[in-house]
Design a protein around this motif. Structure first.
Motif, short mmCIF file in Angstrom:
data_model
loop_
_atom_site.label_atom_id
_atom_site.label_comp_id
_atom_site.label_asym_id
_atom_site.label_seq_id
_atom_site.Cartn_x
_atom_site.Cartn_y
_atom_site.Cartn_z
N GLU A 119 -52.07 39.63 -26.32
CA GLU A 119 -51.03 38.66 -26.62
C GLU A 119 -51.20 37.42 -25.76
O GLU A 119 -51.95 37.42 -24.80
N THR A 120 -50.46 36.38 -26.12
CA THR A 120 -50.33 35.19 -25.29
C THR A 120 -48.87 35.07 -24.92
O THR A 120 -47.99 35.24 -25.78
N LEU A 121 -48.60 34.81 -23.65
CA LEU A 121 -47.24 34.59 -23.17
C LEU A 121 -46.96 33.10 -23.13
O LEU A 121 -47.83 32.31 -22.77
N TYR A 122 -45.72 32.74 -23.44
CA TYR A 122 -45.29 31.34 -23.43
C TYR A 122 -44.01 31.20 -22.65
O TYR A 122 -43.15 32.09 -22.68
N VAL A 123 -43.85 30.06 -21.97
CA VAL A 123 -42.57 29.71 -21.36
C VAL A 123 -42.13 28.42 -22.03
O VAL A 123 -42.84 27.41 -22.01
N VAL A 124 -40.94 28.46 -22.63
CA VAL A 124 -40.36 27.28 -23.27
C VAL A 124 -39.17 26.83 -22.43
O VAL A 124 -38.39 27.63 -21.93
N LYS A 125 -39.10 25.53 -22.25
CA LYS A 125 -38.02 24.89 -21.51
C LYS A 125 -37.15 24.18 -22.53
O LYS A 125 -37.66 23.48 -23.41
N PHE A 126 -35.82 24.40 -22.47
CA PHE A 126 -34.96 23.71 -23.42
C PHE A 126 -33.62 23.30 -22.81
O PHE A 126 -33.18 23.88 -21.83
N HIS A 129 -23.16 28.05 -21.40
CA HIS A 129 -23.28 28.26 -19.95
C HIS A 129 -24.20 27.26 -19.26
O HIS A 129 -24.45 27.38 -18.07
N LEU A 130 -24.70 26.28 -20.01
CA LEU A 130 -25.52 25.21 -19.42
C LEU A 130 -24.66 23.99 -19.14
O LEU A 130 -23.83 23.61 -19.96
N THR A 131 -24.88 23.36 -17.98
CA THR A 131 -24.24 22.08 -17.72
C THR A 131 -24.82 21.05 -18.68
O THR A 131 -25.81 21.30 -19.37
N GLU A 132 -24.23 19.88 -18.70
CA GLU A 132 -24.68 18.82 -19.62
C GLU A 132 -26.16 18.50 -19.47
O GLU A 132 -26.86 18.27 -20.45
N ASP A 133 -26.65 18.50 -18.23
CA ASP A 133 -28.07 18.23 -17.97
C ASP A 133 -28.85 19.50 -17.68
O ASP A 133 -29.98 19.43 -17.18
N GLY A 134 -28.26 20.64 -17.97
CA GLY A 134 -28.89 21.91 -17.64
C GLY A 134 -30.13 22.22 -18.44
O GLY A 134 -30.32 21.72 -19.55
N ILE A 135 -30.99 23.05 -17.86
CA ILE A 135 -32.26 23.44 -18.47
C ILE A 135 -32.36 24.96 -18.48
O ILE A 135 -32.07 25.61 -17.46
N ALA A 136 -32.78 25.51 -19.61
CA ALA A 136 -33.06 26.95 -19.70
C ALA A 136 -34.56 27.15 -19.82
O ALA A 136 -35.26 26.35 -20.45
N TYR A 137 -35.04 28.22 -19.20
CA TYR A 137 -36.44 28.61 -19.26
C TYR A 137 -36.50 30.00 -19.87
O TYR A 137 -35.90 30.94 -19.33
N LEU A 138 -37.22 30.13 -20.97
CA LEU A 138 -37.31 31.39 -21.70
C LEU A 138 -38.76 31.78 -21.89
O LEU A 138 -39.58 30.97 -22.34
#
Length: 190
Positions: free
Chosen positions: A181-188, A139-148
């Motif tokens: 806890e520590t929260l993280y946001v990963v971009k991929f 569901h990501l375009t070729e240059d798309g970015i997901a944030y989790l």
């Protein structure tokens, strides 16, 4: 419950999980462009934040009451480039998106009350996260970015390994230390 965030007003009721530190961290971490998909939209905080800079935002949630609350908040803030539908992860999503945002249920647990859909990530907390990572490439375009967003209560090495295994490059772009806890946001992306 009423709250404000980044100049917008929100209401939350019923079984919809009210935003917390995780929601605010994610909303302050992503850059939305083009077509945006907000997975697990809850109150709509990520969707409405994204709508300020995106062309179009689709918010999805497994909880019908969350879809109702998010639609209400869209009207409350006079946003016209956002829509919401009922979907279990990507089950009712068509097309590709330039930006995908997900604040998943990430806490380890099972059968935890009225807000469980919002926080219960299964025995180790990463069951929903793994399904999301596995299917997001479709569901990501070729240059798309997901944030989790995820927590130190999850196995960070396994999550990052899963992202790499699916062929994505990734970077942790923000974190916040909380009491337990520590929260993280990963971009991929590709």
């Amino acid at each position: 419950m009423y709250f404000g965030f980044k100049g917008q007003n929100y209401e939350v009721w019923g079984s919809v999980y009210p935003p917390g530190e995780d929601s605010y961290l994610l909303a302050e971490s992503f850059t939305a462009k083009g077509r945006v998909l907000d997975v697990g939209c809850g109150s709509g905080i990520q969707s409405l934040t994204a709508a300020k800079t995106a062309d179009y935002v689709l918010g999805i949630d497994i909880n019908p009451e969350a879809v109702e609350v998010a639609r209400h908040n869209t009207k409350l803030n006079n946003m016209n480039n956002v829509e919401f539908i009922l979907s279990d992860l990507f089950s009712h999503v068509n097309g590709k998106f330039d930006t995908i945002i997900f604040n998943p249920p990430y806490l380890p647990g099972k059968d935890g009350g009225k807000h469980a859909l919002a926080w219960d990530g299964g025995i180790d907390g990463s069951e929903v996260i793994n399904q999301f990572i596995k299917n997001s490439g479709k569901h990501l375009t070729e240059d798309g970015i997901a944030y989790l967003l995820y927590s130190s209560l999850n196995d960070s090495d396994k999550i990052l390994a899963k992202i790499s295994h699916e062929g994505f490059k990734h970077e942790i772009i923000s974190s916040k230390k909380l009491f337990l806890e520590t929260l993280y946001v990963v971009k991929f992306g590709l």
